[in-house]
Design a protein around this motif. Structure first.
Motif, mmCIF file in Angstrom:
data_model
loop_
_atom_site.group_PDB
_atom_site.id
_atom_site.type_symbol
_atom_site.label_atom_id
_atom_site.label_comp_id
_atom_site.label_asym_id
_atom_site.label_seq_id
_atom_site.Cartn_x
_atom_site.Cartn_y
_atom_site.Cartn_z
ATOM 1 N N VAL A 160 25.779 -11.062 -9.594
ATOM 2 C CA VAL A 160 27.301 -11.427 -10.643
ATOM 3 C C VAL A 160 27.785 -10.088 -11.178
ATOM 4 O O VAL A 160 27.211 -8.816 -11.933
ATOM 5 N N GLY A 161 28.957 -10.228 -11.007
ATOM 6 C CA GLY A 161 30.409 -8.866 -10.842
ATOM 7 C C GLY A 161 30.617 -8.657 -9.819
ATOM 8 O O GLY A 161 29.844 -8.379 -9.459
ATOM 9 N N GLY A 162 31.506 -9.154 -9.590
ATOM 10 C CA GLY A 162 32.755 -8.072 -9.321
ATOM 11 C C GLY A 162 32.927 -6.828 -9.000
ATOM 12 O O GLY A 162 34.399 -6.580 -8.075
ATOM 13 N N GLY A 163 32.975 -5.824 -9.122
ATOM 14 C CA GLY A 163 33.209 -5.088 -9.337
ATOM 15 C C GLY A 163 32.709 -3.920 -8.027
ATOM 16 O O GLY A 163 32.004 -4.786 -6.254
ATOM 17 N N VAL A 216 24.408 -14.063 0.342
ATOM 18 C CA VAL A 216 24.863 -13.681 -1.310
ATOM 19 C C VAL A 216 26.375 -14.289 -1.260
ATOM 20 O O VAL A 216 27.029 -14.760 -1.279
ATOM 21 N N LEU A 217 25.881 -14.501 -2.823
ATOM 22 C CA LEU A 217 26.230 -15.883 -3.588
ATOM 23 C C LEU A 217 27.255 -14.574 -4.760
ATOM 24 O O LEU A 217 26.110 -14.173 -5.716
ATOM 25 N N ILE A 218 28.264 -14.685 -5.039
ATOM 26 C CA ILE A 218 29.044 -13.283 -5.918
ATOM 27 C C ILE A 218 29.355 -14.525 -7.163
ATOM 28 O O ILE A 218 30.506 -14.841 -6.606
ATOM 29 N N LEU A 219 29.554 -14.051 -8.424
ATOM 30 C CA LEU A 219 29.908 -14.284 -9.629
ATOM 31 C C LEU A 219 31.130 -13.561 -10.452
ATOM 32 O O LEU A 219 30.308 -12.421 -10.235
ATOM 33 N N GLN A 246 30.454 -15.206 -0.397
ATOM 34 C CA GLN A 246 30.131 -15.893 -0.702
ATOM 35 C C GLN A 246 30.450 -15.535 -2.300
ATOM 36 O O GLN A 246 29.669 -15.742 -2.758
ATOM 37 N N LEU A 247 32.127 -15.713 -2.966
ATOM 38 C CA LEU A 247 32.823 -15.602 -3.590
ATOM 39 C C LEU A 247 33.197 -16.187 -4.919
ATOM 40 O O LEU A 247 34.401 -17.379 -4.060
ATOM 41 N N ASP A 287 24.318 -19.012 -14.875
ATOM 42 C CA ASP A 287 24.998 -20.532 -15.314
ATOM 43 C C ASP A 287 26.211 -20.019 -15.068
ATOM 44 O O ASP A 287 26.583 -18.630 -15.644
ATOM 45 N N PHE A 288 26.959 -20.808 -14.270
ATOM 46 C CA PHE A 288 28.015 -20.395 -14.178
ATOM 47 C C PHE A 288 29.534 -21.180 -15.119
ATOM 48 O O PHE A 288 30.405 -22.164 -14.079
ATOM 49 N N GLN A 289 29.055 -21.858 -16.233
ATOM 50 C CA GLN A 289 30.131 -22.693 -16.326
ATOM 51 C C GLN A 289 30.628 -24.131 -15.553
ATOM 52 O O GLN A 289 29.705 -24.619 -15.543
#
Ligand code: FAD
Length: 393
Positions: free
Chosen positions: A22-25, A42-45, A125-126, A144-146
């Motif tokens: 969580v967080g793509g910085g 890997v899933l980036i949110l 995956q982004l 949760d991603f809304q």
């Protein structure tokens, strides 16, 4: 390899993923680069729907550059501004010295997006455009991603930077200082551009400081931190503050009086928890790895927050790949950066003390030694960087 696509918002998240970042910085994207390259799912949110500006001085230290190159970025292709000297300004006094290494000025707008893209190229995956929150941490972790739905995982890399994620807030032991940060890009005239070439400038005020340096496309980044009470005395707005700064500081007046602001509004931040270091709960092993500013927040003047973020990202991914749990990783990253963060806080407080400023500005050759010492005390050590790099194979 062709890049995995950015997934459109209308689709629903997969029900499960091996690792959710969580967080793509820089911390999150750096970790995702390593995990995806090792063939992990890997899933980036990421909250921002597209590339976005970030409040930051945009100063890339030598460690930051080393990590980014190792993760696959061709830094020379971005047109950043190479800096080799520091100019320190206090009232009417100006002193300058060589930096202990070559720095690079590069916008976060360009940099963070490039690293996210590298993670996608490696197979991550982004998903973007929503704010993630944690729905549950009992048993497995549910994020949760809304409207995109939620995903279940046993391993969460928490890399939301200064912002806390709902459900997993940090708890700093002391309240953050009452400081407000601003950032604005300017187009300055050619004479000022020439004067800034190869330099990073640090302007000290009695109730704050500002950093000034060029980034790509000749843009000049002004990034400053001031006491909130001073901002309010100035009138409470960016425009009033800038007006007073230029009036009271001839150096800034020279640099910026006829400059054109390049963003519609400045970026701002309030009460960054400088000095925070995460204390993992004793005896409790979880699948949550805290990365970057979520693990520790170093004073901005060191210009090494990005280096720490990348170090933590690589270290966390390396520990995970080696089968070491979050507890192992938190102990290691604590050993690598907690002392640096504490010493940076002490140096920051000392730098606000008038006699130490006078000593630094005295021109008695103290600045080069002080700078070298400050760098040695506050940066991730070369041996820690080398150790983390070994995890990359
Ligand atoms: C005023 C200032 C100046 C600085 N100057 C410098 C400098 O010159 N050089 C330097 O090296 N460091 C500097 N730093 C420090 C540096 O910016 C940070 O240490 C670094 O960005 C931390 O990286 P990160 O990946 O942990 O967090 P970030 O870079 O902040 O990335 C976090 C990401 O998480 C996303 N996010 C947040 N919440 C959610 C959510 N709920 N769901 C999904 N996504 C979310 C954000 O959109 C963001 O992309 C500065 C800091 C400040 C405050």
């Amino acid at each position: 390899m062709t890049a995995a696509p950015t997934v459109p918002f209308t689709r629903q998240l997969p029900a499960t993923a091996e690792v959710v970042v969580v967080g793509g910085g820089l911390a999150g994207a750096g970790a995702a680069c390593v995990l995806a390259k090792a063939g992990r799912e890997v899933l980036i949110l990421e909250r921002e729907a597209a590339a976005a500006h970030k409040i930051c001085g945009d100063f890339l230290s030598t460690e930051t550059q080393r990590y980014l190159r190792r993760l696959g970025l061709d830094l020379d292709a971005f047109g950043g501004h190479v800096t080799s000297r520091l100019r320190l300004i206090y009232q009417k006094h100006i002193v300058e010295t060589a930096l202990p290494f070559t720095g690079l000025g590069l916008s976060r707008f360009q940099l963070d997006e490039a690293l996210l893209d590298q993670a996608r190229q490696n197979g991550a995956q982004l998903w973007r455009g929503h704010r993630a929150s944690v729905a549950s941490t009992t048993g497995s972790i549910v994020v949760d991603f809304q409207s995109a739905g939620s995903v279940r995982t046993s391993t969460l890399f928490l890399a939301t930077g200064k912002q806390d994620m709902r459900g997993l807030r940090r708890e700093p032991e002391t309240a953050p200082e009452d400081l407000v940060g601003f950032k604005m890009y300017f187009d300055v005239n050619s004479e000022q551009r020439r004067a800034l070439a190869g330099h990073v400038e640090l302007v000290l005020f009695d109730r704050g400081y500002a950093g000034l340096q060029q980034v790509e496309n000749n843009q000049v980044n002004l990034c400053l931190l001031v006491e909130r009470s001073w901002l309010m005395e100035c009138g409470g707005t960016w425009e009033c503050l800038l007006h007073i700064l230029l009036r009271s500081c001839p150096h800034l007046q020279r640099r910026l009086s006829d400059a054109t602001p390049l963003l519609e509004h400045p970026l701002s931040v309030y009460r960054v928890p400088y000095g925070f270091v995460y204390q993992p709960p004793v005896g409790k092993v979880s699948g949550i790895y805290r990365l970057g500013d979520q693990f520790g927040v170093i004073s901005s003047f060191t210009g090494d927050g990005m280096g720490i973020a990348l170090h933590s990202g690589v270290l966390a991914a390396g520990h995970y790949l080696a089968g070491l749990d979050a507890g192992h990783y938190h102990r290691r990253i604590g050993q690598d950066i907690a002392g640096q963060i504490r010493r940076a806080g002490l140096l920051y407080r000392a730098s606000r003390w008038a006699p130490s400023r006078r000593l630094l500005m005295g021109g008695a050759g103290l600045l080069p030694q002080s700078l070298k010492l400050a760098a040695a005390l506050t940066r991730v050590t070369p041996s820690a960087v080398t150790r983390a790099m070994r995890l990359l194979g």
